[in-house]
Scaffold this motif. Structure first.
Motif, PDB file in Angstrom:
ATOM      1  N   ASN A 192      -8.635   2.661   0.197  1.00 40.84           N
ATOM      2  CA  ASN A 192      -7.439   1.994   0.644  1.00 40.84           C
ATOM      3  C   ASN A 192      -6.317   2.037  -0.314  1.00 40.84           C
ATOM      4  N   ARG A 193      -6.512   2.234  -1.297  1.00 41.61           N
ATOM      5  CA  ARG A 193      -5.318   2.345  -2.521  1.00 41.61           C
ATOM      6  C   ARG A 193      -4.884   3.754  -2.378  1.00 41.61           C
ATOM      7  N   PHE A 194      -5.745   4.592  -2.415  1.00 46.52           N
ATOM      8  CA  PHE A 194      -5.363   6.177  -2.330  1.00 46.52           C
ATOM      9  C   PHE A 194      -4.485   6.337  -0.988  1.00 46.52           C
ATOM     10  N   PHE A 195      -5.022   5.920   0.116  1.00 53.06           N
ATOM     11  CA  PHE A 195      -4.415   6.073   1.251  1.00 53.06           C
ATOM     12  C   PHE A 195      -3.059   5.444   1.265  1.00 53.06           C
ATOM     13  N   SER A 196      -2.900   4.322   0.857  1.00 55.33           N
ATOM     14  CA  SER A 196      -1.689   3.546   0.804  1.00 55.33           C
ATOM     15  C   SER A 196      -0.473   4.428   0.026  1.00 55.33           C
ATOM     16  N   LEU A 197      -0.873   4.617  -1.271  1.00 55.44           N
ATOM     17  CA  LEU A 197      -0.014   5.390  -2.162  1.00 55.44           C
ATOM     18  C   LEU A 197       0.257   6.783  -1.699  1.00 55.44           C
ATOM     19  N   HIS A 198      -0.829   7.364  -0.965  1.00 57.30           N
ATOM     20  CA  HIS A 198      -0.565   8.939  -0.600  1.00 57.30           C
ATOM     21  C   HIS A 198       0.559   8.707   0.501  1.00 57.30           C
ATOM     22  N   TYR A 199       0.511   7.793   1.509  1.00 56.20           N
ATOM     23  CA  TYR A 199       1.488   7.606   2.400  1.00 56.20           C
ATOM     24  C   TYR A 199       3.080   7.485   1.826  1.00 56.20           C
ATOM     25  N   LEU A 200       2.948   6.474   0.655  1.00 53.89           N
ATOM     26  CA  LEU A 200       4.259   6.153  -0.007  1.00 53.89           C
ATOM     27  C   LEU A 200       4.891   7.065  -0.591  1.00 53.89           C
ATOM     28  N   MET A 201       4.187   8.091  -1.515  1.00 49.97           N
ATOM     29  CA  MET A 201       4.688   8.849  -2.404  1.00 49.97           C
ATOM     30  C   MET A 201       5.614   9.789  -1.973  1.00 49.97           C
ATOM     31  N   PRO A 202       5.331  10.565  -0.968  1.00 51.49           N
ATOM     32  CA  PRO A 202       6.176  11.632  -0.185  1.00 51.49           C
ATOM     33  C   PRO A 202       7.699  11.168  -0.377  1.00 51.49           C
ATOM     34  N   PHE A 203       7.780   9.715   0.336  1.00 49.70           N
ATOM     35  CA  PHE A 203       9.005   9.310   0.338  1.00 49.70           C
ATOM     36  C   PHE A 203       9.789   8.924  -1.186  1.00 49.70           C
ATOM     37  N   VAL A 204       8.876   8.695  -2.205  1.00 47.55           N
ATOM     38  CA  VAL A 204       9.430   8.495  -3.379  1.00 47.55           C
ATOM     39  C   VAL A 204       9.733   9.794  -3.814  1.00 47.55           C
ATOM     40  N   ILE A 205       8.949  10.871  -3.476  1.00 50.40           N
ATOM     41  CA  ILE A 205       9.364  12.494  -3.987  1.00 50.40           C
ATOM     42  C   ILE A 205      10.804  12.750  -3.210  1.00 50.40           C
ATOM     43  N   PHE A 206      10.839  12.337  -1.995  1.00 51.98           N
ATOM     44  CA  PHE A 206      12.149  12.681  -1.199  1.00 51.98           C
ATOM     45  C   PHE A 206      13.473  12.088  -2.246  1.00 51.98           C
ATOM     46  N   GLY A 207      13.209  10.656  -2.522  1.00 53.06           N
ATOM     47  CA  GLY A 207      14.215  10.154  -3.345  1.00 53.06           C
ATOM     48  C   GLY A 207      14.763  10.867  -4.697  1.00 53.06           C
ATOM     49  N   VAL A 208      13.570  11.576  -5.172  1.00 51.05           N
ATOM     50  CA  VAL A 208      13.779  12.069  -6.494  1.00 51.05           C
ATOM     51  C   VAL A 208      14.164  13.371  -6.232  1.00 51.05           C
ATOM     52  N   VAL A 209      13.987  14.111  -5.089  1.00 49.91           N
ATOM     53  CA  VAL A 209      14.686  15.334  -4.768  1.00 49.91           C
ATOM     54  C   VAL A 209      16.212  15.201  -4.651  1.00 49.91           C
ATOM     55  N   PHE A 210      16.373  14.050  -4.207  1.00 50.16           N
ATOM     56  CA  PHE A 210      17.873  13.834  -3.911  1.00 50.16           C
ATOM     57  C   PHE A 210      18.615  13.662  -5.174  1.00 50.16           C
ATOM     58  N   LEU A 211      17.875  13.144  -6.186  1.00 50.58           N
ATOM     59  CA  LEU A 211      18.735  13.325  -7.494  1.00 50.58           C
ATOM     60  C   LEU A 211      18.413  14.675  -8.149  1.00 50.58           C
ATOM     61  N   HIS A 212      17.494  15.354  -7.822  1.00 46.34           N
ATOM     62  CA  HIS A 212      17.300  16.726  -8.218  1.00 46.34           C
ATOM     63  C   HIS A 212      18.599  17.394  -7.767  1.00 46.34           C
ATOM     64  N   VAL A 213      18.771  17.212  -6.449  1.00 46.92           N
ATOM     65  CA  VAL A 213      19.969  18.187  -5.877  1.00 46.92           C
ATOM     66  C   VAL A 213      21.240  17.531  -6.297  1.00 46.92           C
ATOM     67  N   ALA A 214      21.566  16.235  -6.566  1.00 47.03           N
ATOM     68  CA  ALA A 214      22.808  15.855  -7.024  1.00 47.03           C
ATOM     69  C   ALA A 214      23.072  16.320  -8.178  1.00 47.03           C
ATOM     70  N   ALA A 215      22.000  16.266  -9.486  1.00 49.19           N
ATOM     71  CA  ALA A 215      22.273  16.877 -10.804  1.00 49.19           C
ATOM     72  C   ALA A 215      22.656  18.258 -10.578  1.00 49.19           C
ATOM     73  N   LEU A 216      21.819  19.142  -9.549  1.00 50.24           N
ATOM     74  CA  LEU A 216      22.122  20.577  -9.257  1.00 50.24           C
ATOM     75  C   LEU A 216      23.675  20.853  -9.061  1.00 50.24           C
ATOM     76  N   HIS A 217      24.217  19.894  -8.188  1.00 53.70           N
ATOM     77  CA  HIS A 217      25.587  20.087  -7.667  1.00 53.70           C
ATOM     78  C   HIS A 217      26.695  19.258  -8.550  1.00 53.70           C
ATOM     79  N   ILE A 218      26.279  18.843  -9.836  1.00 49.94           N
ATOM     80  CA  ILE A 218      27.206  18.489 -10.716  1.00 49.94           C
ATOM     81  C   ILE A 218      27.098  19.711 -11.822  1.00 49.94           C
ATOM     82  N   THR A 219      26.029  20.257 -12.278  1.00 51.08           N
ATOM     83  CA  THR A 219      25.773  21.335 -13.317  1.00 51.08           C
ATOM     84  C   THR A 219      26.141  22.678 -12.734  1.00 51.08           C
TER      85      THR A 219
END
Length: 423
Positions: A192-219
């Motif tokens: 149950n824990r792994f299923f909940s986290l597995h469902y949540l984590m891609p959205f966390v990754i998406f948010g960090v990807v947004f930061l990654h792209v923002a940093a790319l467009h600054i530098t």
């Protein structure tokens, strides 16, 4: 007529009306339309966009799979079989999601190796690189938890072995393992824990990807020459030049993906995962998914459990400090003739670790893993720092435009800058 603070320049009345109130179209035009990009990108620069497409595929297929999955040890395996047999196009969703994970890691590994070769981790892109390493770690955690969900033999025993690694840490190890399990063994609370986290984590990754792209467009983006644009003659707008180039890469990516899904859907999986999980029967050879094998080989290369765990985590943690380990003033290895063969050997060692990680922990595989592990860390901790001080790089071009306009051929002597010019 009342007007807001933002004046939209779009001609379409609907887009202009929306953009005047919420300037998303102006932002997209600035960041993905007119954004100045080095004019000498090669096809290795496609893989960042491919990774974003792959992430969207994983999220979309994962949402539909979650609608039909049952996170219970008594029903998880059967629910996956029901998805494959009874849900309309469930087989396609499951195969696309499972093989999409492999495609995701292939794309990201190439993206990382490109960054290592062309020095994309060097100033001013240190934070951009470190955010990328965070994305890689989140991907690994998400993939590991997703591998447990089918609740086959390899899912159960892989979860048991990998989570037990934390018990190697003094004082807190046993508590961490109990917390991960939600009890005293891998069971229903764990699933149950792994299923909940597995469902949540891609959205966390998406948010960090947004930061990654923002940093790319600054530098700004790095490029194969590893030198900064000197003016407008060195750049082109992102659209239509690189949207067209990315589209070519995307077509090739989908062809490979389709061949994998429709013709070889189980090529990168493990046959034992089609056997329901049984805590009383241990598989003869427990292995994680293929994209974890290099780090699994590093873990097994050390006879001490705690030492192996520390080296395994250290093999990724070392990437965080890579910008300060590489002391060379030149970014791209195109101008570092001495560094290139050492990097080629490092890539070979990574592939060797990938191979021996899937083999039984016996000779000669253990010795090979130890040699490859030693070079893996030697490259980052010794070779790169020394090369930065001892190597004499080739002269750098004066600008990006000069070699591009000459068709990539050799430059005349007068077109070169000083050998150790800051890249």
């Amino acid at each position: 007529m009342a007007t807001g603070l933002h004046k939209s320049d779009f001609q379409n009345p609907v887009i202009r009306w929306v953009d005047a109130r919420l300037p998303v179209f102006t932002m997209m035009q600035k960041e993905y339309g007119t954004f100045p990009t080095p004019r000498n990108f090669n096809y290795f620069w496609n893989f960042g966009a491919l990774a974003m497409v792959n992430l969207v595929i994983m999220i979309a297929t994962g949402i539909f799979l979650a609608m039909n999955y049952t996170a219970h040890t008594g029903m998880a395996f059967d629910s996956v079989e029901r998805i494959m047999r009874d849900v309309n196009y469930g087989w396609l969703l499951r195969y696309a999601h499972a093989n999409g994970a492999s495609m995701f890691f292939i794309v990201v590994y190439i993206h990382i190796f490109r960054g290592l070769y062309y020095g994309s981790y060097k100033a001013p892109r240190e934070l951009l690189w470190m955010i990328g390493v965070v994305i890689f770690l989140l991907m690994m955690a998400t993939a590991f938890m997703g591998y447990v969900l089918p609740w086959g033999q390899m899912s159960f025993w892989g979860a048991t072995v990998i989570t037990n690694l934390f018990s190697a840490f003094p004082l807190v190890g046993e508590s961490i393992v109990t917390w991960l399990w939600g009890g005293f063994s891998v069971d229903n609370p764990t699933l149950n824990r792994f299923f909940s986290l597995h469902y949540l984590m891609p959205f966390v990754i998406f948010g960090v990807v947004f930061l990654h792209v923002a940093a790319l467009h600054i530098t700004g983006s790095n490029n194969p020459l590893g030198i900064d644009p000197k003016g407008p003659q060195d750049t082109v707008p992102f659209h239509p030049y690189y949207t067209a180039k990315d589209s070519v890469g995307l077509v090739v990516y989908f062809i490979v993906f389709a061949v994998l899904v429709f013709f070889f859907p189980n090529l990168l999986g493990h046959a034992d995962n089609y056997i329901p999980a049984n805590p009383l029967v241990t598989p003869p050879h427990i292995v994680p998914e293929w994209y974890f094998l290099p780090f699994y080989a590093i873990l097994r290369a050390v006879p001490d459990k705690l030492g192996g765990v520390l080296l395994m985590f250290g093999s990724i943690a070392i990437l965080f400090v890579l910008p300060w380990l590489d002391t060379s003033p030149v970014r791209s290895m195109r101008f570092r003739p001495l560094a290139r063969p050492f990097f080629a050997v490092w890539c070979l060692c990574f592939l060797v670790l990938l191979y021996v990680g899937g083999k039984p922990p016996e000779e000669p595989f253990v010795t090979i893993a130890r040699v490859a592990t030693a070079y893996y860390f030697l490259y980052f901790l010794v070779i790169l720092p020394l090369l930065g001080r001892l190597e004499r790089p080739l002269p750098l071009p004066e600008s990006i435009a000069r070699p591009v306009l000459r068709g990539g051929g050799p430059l005349p002597a007068g077109a070169m800058s000083k050998p150790m010019e800051k890249a």
